[in-house]
Scaffold this active site. Sequence first.
Site, PDB file in Angstrom:
ATOM      1  CG  ASN A 141       1.620   1.155   3.699  1.00 20.04           C
ATOM      2  OD1 ASN A 141       0.443   1.340   3.443  1.00 20.04           O
ATOM      3  ND2 ASN A 141       2.606   1.721   3.025  1.00 20.04           N
ATOM      4  N   GLY A 142       1.219  -2.672   5.977  1.00 13.16           N
ATOM      5  CA  GLY A 142       1.751  -3.807   6.729  1.00 13.16           C
ATOM      6  C   GLY A 142       0.643  -4.742   7.144  1.00 13.16           C
TER       7      GLY A 142
ATOM      8  CD1 TRP B   4      -1.965  -5.070  -4.372  1.00 12.88           C
ATOM      9  CD2 TRP B   4      -1.631  -6.222  -2.492  1.00 12.88           C
ATOM     10  NE1 TRP B   4      -1.734  -6.372  -4.715  1.00 12.88           N
ATOM     11  CE2 TRP B   4      -1.523  -7.105  -3.586  1.00 12.88           C
ATOM     12  CE3 TRP B   4      -1.469  -6.741  -1.206  1.00 12.88           C
ATOM     13  CZ2 TRP B   4      -1.255  -8.463  -3.443  1.00 12.88           C
ATOM     14  CZ3 TRP B   4      -1.199  -8.091  -1.057  1.00 12.88           C
ATOM     15  CH2 TRP B   4      -1.090  -8.936  -2.173  1.00 12.88           C
TER      16      TRP B   4
ATOM     17  CD  GLU C 237      12.138 -11.342 -15.503  1.00  6.47           C
ATOM     18  OE1 GLU C 237      11.832 -12.111 -14.570  1.00  6.47           O
ATOM     19  OE2 GLU C 237      11.790 -10.155 -15.517  1.00  6.47           O
TER      20      GLU C 237
ATOM     21  CB  CYS D  35      -0.863   0.013   1.237  1.00  8.24           C
ATOM     22  SG  CYS D  35      -1.749  -1.525   1.508  1.00  8.24           S
TER      23      CYS D  35
ATOM     24  CD  GLU E  43       5.337  -9.321 -13.763  1.00  9.01           C
ATOM     25  OE1 GLU E  43       5.106  -9.121 -12.582  1.00  9.01           O
ATOM     26  OE2 GLU E  43       6.486  -9.255 -14.243  1.00  9.01           O
TER      27      GLU E  43
ATOM     28  NE  ARG F 131       4.534   1.597  -1.559  1.00  6.65           N
ATOM     29  CZ  ARG F 131       5.707   1.348  -1.013  1.00  6.65           C
ATOM     30  NH1 ARG F 131       6.787   1.859  -1.540  1.00  6.65           N
ATOM     31  NH2 ARG F 131       5.815   0.616   0.052  1.00  6.65           N
TER      32      ARG F 131
ATOM     33  CE  LYS G  53       8.717  -1.861  -9.311  1.00  5.63           C
ATOM     34  NZ  LYS G  53       9.038  -2.777 -10.414  1.00  5.63           N
TER      35      LYS G  53
ATOM     36  CG  HIS H  36      12.837 -35.283 -19.395  1.00  2.00           C
ATOM     37  ND1 HIS H  36      13.228 -36.598 -19.497  1.00  2.00           N
ATOM     38  CD2 HIS H  36      13.908 -34.544 -19.783  1.00  2.00           C
ATOM     39  CE1 HIS H  36      14.494 -36.653 -19.894  1.00  2.00           C
ATOM     40  NE2 HIS H  36      14.919 -35.420 -20.078  1.00  2.00           N
TER      41      HIS H  36
ATOM     42  CE  LYS I  14       8.542  -8.746 -15.957  1.00  2.00           C
ATOM     43  NZ  LYS I  14       9.585  -8.970 -15.019  1.00  2.00           N
TER      44      LYS I  14
HETATM   45  C1  F6R Z   1       8.043  -9.112 -11.451  1.00  2.00           C
HETATM   46  C2  F6R Z   1       8.399  -8.445 -10.224  1.00  2.00           C
HETATM   47  C3  F6R Z   1       8.424  -9.221  -8.966  1.00  2.00           C
HETATM   48  C4  F6R Z   1       9.585  -8.767  -8.077  1.00  2.00           C
HETATM   49  C5  F6R Z   1       9.516  -9.456  -6.709  1.00  2.00           C
HETATM   50  C6  F6R Z   1      10.699  -9.089  -5.850  1.00  2.00           C
HETATM   51  O1  F6R Z   1       8.093  -8.266 -12.542  1.00  2.00           O
HETATM   52  O2  F6R Z   1       8.648  -7.265 -10.211  1.00  2.00           O
HETATM   53  O3  F6R Z   1       8.484 -10.591  -9.209  1.00  2.00           O
HETATM   54  O4  F6R Z   1      10.777  -9.072  -8.720  1.00  2.00           O
HETATM   55  O5  F6R Z   1       8.336  -9.083  -6.072  1.00  2.00           O
HETATM   56  O6  F6R Z   1      10.741  -7.712  -5.628  1.00  2.00           O
HETATM   57  P1  F6R Z   1      12.079  -7.000  -5.186  1.00  2.00           P
HETATM   58  O7  F6R Z   1      13.047  -7.133  -6.302  1.00  2.00           O
HETATM   59  O8  F6R Z   1      11.671  -5.584  -4.938  1.00  2.00           O
HETATM   60  O9  F6R Z   1      12.549  -7.697  -3.954  1.00  2.00           O
END
Ligand code: F6R
Length: 620
Positions: free
Chosen positions: A101-102, A75, A493, A2, A500, A27, A615, A516, A497
């Site tokens: 937040n938390g 969030w 990765e 949040c 998500e 966020r 984020k 396999h 991408k």
């Molecule tokens: C995907 C993404 C997440 C972060 C993960 C870790 O695009 O951004 O998978 O990589 O939440 O976040 P950080 O790097 O901030 O610890």
Amino acid sequence: MCGIVGYIGEQQAYPILIKGLHRLEYRGYDSAGVSMINADGVLSVYKSKGKVSALEASVADKDISGTIGIAHTRWATHGEPNAINAHPHFSQSKNLSLVHNGIIENYKSLRIELEKNGMTFCSETDTEVLVQLVEYTQQQHGCDLYRATQLALKSVVGAYAIAILDKRNPDQLICARKGSPLIIGVGTNNGAGKGEFFLGSDATPIIEYTNKVIYLQDEEIAIMNRNGDLKITNLSNVKQTPQVHTLQMNLDELEKGGYAHFMLKEIYEQPNALRICTKGRLNIVDKDVLLSGIIDHKEKFVKARRIIICACGTSWHSALIGKYFIEEAAQIPVEVEYASEFRYRNPVIFPDDVVIAVSQSGETADTLAAIQLAKDKGAFLYGICNVIGSSIPRATDSGTYLHVGPEIGVASTKAFTGQVITLFMLGLAIAKEKKTLSEDMFHMLVDELQKIPDKMQWTLDHNKGIDNFAQMFTYARNFIYLGRGYNYPVALEGALKLKEISYIHAEGYPAAEMKHGPIALIDEEMPVVVIAPKRGMYDKIVSNIQEIKSRKGKIISVVTEGDTIVKGMSDYCFEIPDTRDCYVPLLAILPLQLLSYYVAIAKGRNVDQPRNLAKSVTVE
Ligand code: F6R
């Protein structure tokens, strides 16, 4: 996850709060709210479900005259996203409003206790428990709000960053933190009995007004006064001396700069971001690597029995590339751990282990907990983070900042490549100390690494047209991504991408694992993305592609410029310049980022704010 904004001063609070919420919307974005003490002394709380724009519309005809206020973008954790569960929350008497937040882990038992004592609740949130607890404590102890907050927080288990307004005291704003970040901005108008303070869960809502900030520490509580006084103590009321830091961030970095989305801007920023990341660290003239975080602690790395890298999500993928490189270049065994698993196991950690945390935000709750566990077991901690002053760099013994600039798009792009190149520099720096590479090889790897930003630029310039091509795949319900060696993490990765931001299911596999099991999924409707550069296991991956082709899978490949064999077998092909095998991930990921972006756009998704994601994952 949040976002919190706060303001106290002489300006009208509402425009600062709303602008701050817009900046923090990355966020969390399921609901938002704002609370102010207005000119007539009334404590108002306005909240709405959905984006900050929905809140703005609902506030259009309301009193927004106050010069003190707090605001929140949510969030959801406890309670569905709706206006009732949105923050700020009132206390029972409506004298107090609070944003949080938390997660309060013992909120249920606290709520039962408070209900027994006559407090009533409107929402399902853990946050409302906090504001009621503070009010109840104040009533019981007959103390001021600051003391009541200190006492109340002592009985709270969990993580919090909070800000509280009290309508009986419109000249004071109170905040506290434990486990969730909170930053106080010291206004430029402070002085001569006048004060102005800003509050943010990160620096983005503050930087427009001041670059002087104080990072509140765990279990600290602060009171900001309109006359410019600031008091910070811990929960036991022991005075703390705040350190004022100067932020280097600039406002342009928080704007889209003509791009449709932050994600697209951040994809295109990568060549320059990596130039900045390597500046002063890769020495082109001497063909050397200088990482002060390693130089200052080289014995730890030279003597390390093992390196353990803890991370989550995209950062875990970059860690995996780092593992391959460090093992190859520096000959140290490396284990890559999901922080969320590591923290709840009883892992064997030796005192001569080095534990590296990789995290864009520097705030990911699981990664932070993982390194705290490693610290308790005596390991040396190293952080690779982007957000300056965040919790992980402060908890580690040493580290390297990415310096790729703020990443606002929820899907990580430039932080990923920044992490990968930092791990390459780290591997080279250790290899130099350990003399595990010949001088020629070391110089050649440094030389080639510093060419990567230009090669990234080439890759971006030569892969226009992905937008048209991506339209063809809006039908797809699944994608498979394949890579071998250094490109297996790229496959992971690329798949992450796509899922998500487009919500298409995608899986990354080591290419040879196909036979396999996953090969059963291949039919004419299955797009298969294969990373097939000229070097490495080229012949082997050509065979893997043949296996897919003969089952009618659609091949989208990433090949080295000038390749004809894989190109001839592909339905669509992205080219990248030739580079060392180990450095291919830094180039191959770029078209895959663009592919996921354009598929998501073609499907009408909100790429900067994908559903259910936030984020910075500051809760478990
Ligand atoms: C995907 C993404 C997440 C972060 C993960 C870790 O695009 O951004 O998978 O990589 O939440 O976040 P950080 O790097 O901030 O610890």
